[in-house]
Motif scaffolding. Sequence first.
Motif, mmCIF file in Angstrom:
data_model
loop_
_atom_site.group_PDB
_atom_site.id
_atom_site.type_symbol
_atom_site.label_atom_id
_atom_site.label_comp_id
_atom_site.label_asym_id
_atom_site.label_seq_id
_atom_site.Cartn_x
_atom_site.Cartn_y
_atom_site.Cartn_z
ATOM 1 N N THR A 2 0.892 -1.143 -0.064
ATOM 2 C CA THR A 2 -0.030 0.017 0.025
ATOM 3 C C THR A 2 0.740 1.245 -0.120
ATOM 4 O OG1 THR A 2 -0.120 0.220 2.354
ATOM 5 C CG2 THR A 2 -1.728 -1.132 1.227
ATOM 6 N N ALA B 206 3.008 -2.375 4.228
ATOM 7 C CA ALA B 206 2.048 -1.413 4.411
ATOM 8 C C ALA B 206 2.713 0.231 4.561
ATOM 9 C CB ALA B 206 1.243 -1.358 5.682
ATOM 10 N N ALA B 207 2.870 0.909 3.283
ATOM 11 C CA ALA B 207 3.565 1.986 3.140
ATOM 12 C C ALA B 207 2.694 3.332 3.213
ATOM 13 C CB ALA B 207 4.626 2.048 2.172
ATOM 14 N N ALA B 208 1.444 2.816 2.915
ATOM 15 C CA ALA B 208 0.586 4.026 2.964
ATOM 16 C C ALA B 208 0.327 5.055 4.433
ATOM 17 C CB ALA B 208 -1.099 3.369 2.624
ATOM 18 N N VAL C 56 -2.594 6.009 5.683
ATOM 19 C CA VAL C 56 -3.984 5.799 5.914
ATOM 20 C C VAL C 56 -4.337 6.863 6.889
ATOM 21 C CG1 VAL C 56 -5.749 4.339 6.384
ATOM 22 C CG2 VAL C 56 -3.551 3.610 5.353
ATOM 23 N N ALA C 57 -5.467 7.623 6.329
ATOM 24 C CA ALA C 57 -6.166 8.755 7.637
ATOM 25 C C ALA C 57 -6.562 7.628 8.730
ATOM 26 C CB ALA C 57 -7.052 9.248 6.802
ATOM 27 N N ASP C 58 -6.317 8.172 9.990
ATOM 28 C CA ASP C 58 -7.000 7.556 10.989
ATOM 29 C C ASP C 58 -8.332 7.638 11.139
ATOM 30 O OD1 ASP C 58 -4.259 6.750 11.736
ATOM 31 O OD2 ASP C 58 -3.761 8.442 12.669
ATOM 32 N N PRO D 197 -10.543 1.622 9.945
ATOM 33 C CA PRO D 197 -9.980 0.350 10.000
ATOM 34 C C PRO D 197 -8.614 0.669 9.938
ATOM 35 C CG PRO D 197 -11.179 0.522 7.734
ATOM 36 C CD PRO D 197 -11.439 1.759 8.674
ATOM 37 N N ASP D 198 -7.731 -0.226 10.922
ATOM 38 C CA ASP D 198 -6.402 -0.336 10.697
ATOM 39 C C ASP D 198 -6.178 -1.674 9.669
ATOM 40 O OD1 ASP D 198 -3.786 -0.958 10.980
ATOM 41 O OD2 ASP D 198 -3.583 0.007 13.036
ATOM 42 N N ILE D 199 -5.727 -1.267 8.315
ATOM 43 C CA ILE D 199 -5.813 -2.301 7.305
ATOM 44 C C ILE D 199 -4.453 -3.154 7.726
ATOM 45 C CG2 ILE D 199 -5.103 -2.428 5.060
ATOM 46 C CD1 ILE D 199 -6.553 0.480 4.451
ATOM 47 N N LEU D 200 -3.476 -2.457 8.317
ATOM 48 C CA LEU D 200 -2.087 -3.251 8.465
ATOM 49 C C LEU D 200 -2.532 -4.202 9.865
ATOM 50 C CD1 LEU D 200 1.062 -3.997 8.377
ATOM 51 C CD2 LEU D 200 1.104 -1.956 10.046
ATOM 52 N N GLY E 15 5.447 -3.385 8.481
ATOM 53 C CA GLY E 15 4.476 -1.852 8.614
ATOM 54 C C GLY E 15 5.772 -0.772 8.753
ATOM 55 N N PHE E 16 5.057 0.425 8.715
ATOM 56 C CA PHE E 16 6.022 1.582 9.030
ATOM 57 C C PHE E 16 5.166 2.334 10.077
ATOM 58 C CE2 PHE E 16 7.434 0.647 4.897
ATOM 59 C CZ PHE E 16 8.526 1.366 4.839
ATOM 60 N N LYS F 24 4.326 -1.014 18.689
ATOM 61 C CA LYS F 24 3.386 -0.972 17.393
ATOM 62 C C LYS F 24 3.633 -2.397 16.825
ATOM 63 C CE LYS F 24 2.629 3.116 15.857
ATOM 64 N NZ LYS F 24 2.710 4.045 14.997
ATOM 65 N N LYS G 246 0.426 -4.542 16.806
ATOM 66 C CA LYS G 246 -0.353 -5.133 15.565
ATOM 67 C C LYS G 246 0.198 -6.506 15.227
ATOM 68 C CE LYS G 246 -0.625 -0.222 13.855
ATOM 69 N NZ LYS G 246 -1.225 0.571 12.820
HETATM 70 O O1 C5P Z 1 -0.769 3.072 13.752
HETATM 71 P P1 C5P Z 1 0.153 4.029 12.971
HETATM 72 O O2 C5P Z 1 -0.921 4.626 12.005
HETATM 73 O O3 C5P Z 1 1.000 4.773 13.454
HETATM 74 O O4 C5P Z 1 0.705 2.641 12.083
HETATM 75 C C1 C5P Z 1 1.447 2.917 10.913
HETATM 76 C C2 C5P Z 1 1.260 1.802 9.800
HETATM 77 O O5 C5P Z 1 -0.015 1.168 9.951
HETATM 78 C C3 C5P Z 1 1.611 2.128 8.275
HETATM 79 O O6 C5P Z 1 2.522 0.841 8.284
HETATM 80 C C4 C5P Z 1 0.451 2.143 7.865
HETATM 81 O O7 C5P Z 1 0.449 1.896 6.566
HETATM 82 C C5 C5P Z 1 -0.785 1.279 8.516
HETATM 83 N N1 C5P Z 1 -1.854 1.628 8.736
HETATM 84 C C6 C5P Z 1 -3.008 0.917 8.077
HETATM 85 N N2 C5P Z 1 -4.186 1.389 8.072
HETATM 86 C C7 C5P Z 1 -4.670 2.306 8.996
HETATM 87 C C8 C5P Z 1 -3.564 3.102 9.891
HETATM 88 C C9 C5P Z 1 -2.231 2.641 9.511
HETATM 89 O O8 C5P Z 1 -2.729 0.153 7.320
HETATM 90 N N3 C5P Z 1 -5.828 2.705 9.201
#
Ligand code: C5P
Length: 221
Positions: free
Chosen positions: A14, A93-95, A97-99, A125-128, A142-143, A157, A161
Amino acid sequence: PPPGPLSGKQVLITAGPTHEAIDPVRFIGNRSSGRMGVALAAAARDAGARICLVHGPLAVPVPPGVKAVAVDCAASMRTAVFEHLEGVDLFIAAAAVADYRPREPASRKLKKDTQTLTLDLVRNPDILAEVAAHRPRPFVVGFAAETHDLHRHARAKLERKGLDMIAANDVSAGRAIGTPDNALTVFWPGGERGFAAQPKETLAPALIRLIAERMAEAPVT
Ligand code: C5P
């Protein structure tokens, strides 16, 4: 693809920001360019893997030889990731993603008829974390972008995760996000390695080599 440390592997990455709709013309976004995820896709391709890149709105082009799936928001990124997860050996998971997202995007453009405006936001949702909890699952990387206590937060983390590796960058003073260079400290359950600040295009192949090494040693879960 040429032989390499990821020969025959299927890799899902991502990248980029997500845009969370407020109304038909406005969104909540962030400064991610997608450059790190795109550089990782090119490096994994060069390492012999087949790549699927699920990306939000990018400031850089998708590299040749990489299958790209364009999405806008976190919810559509999650759907695309799970649609492409089968047979994947490595998930990165390099995206950015908006929390949070607006609870209910307005169907019409909001009017500026009040002095203040409050947006009601709900967690995305936390995709990672979801991919890491999925069985069977790929090797999961993850990043983490941290402004302070990088080691402690990244290790926490990694555990919380349930990741195989986490690449942490120091984003204090505007570093890393939306910039060409990055410095990383990578953590896994049994060790860590630092990478000096350098362009994302040279950092990515080094990170891919380390990931391939760890994958070769990691027990299958
Ligand atoms: O919890 P945090 O946002 O700091 O974690 C960052 C990592 O989780 C990144 O690898 C990011 O791509 C992934 N992520 C995700 N889905 C989210 C939030 C973060 O996959 N909703």
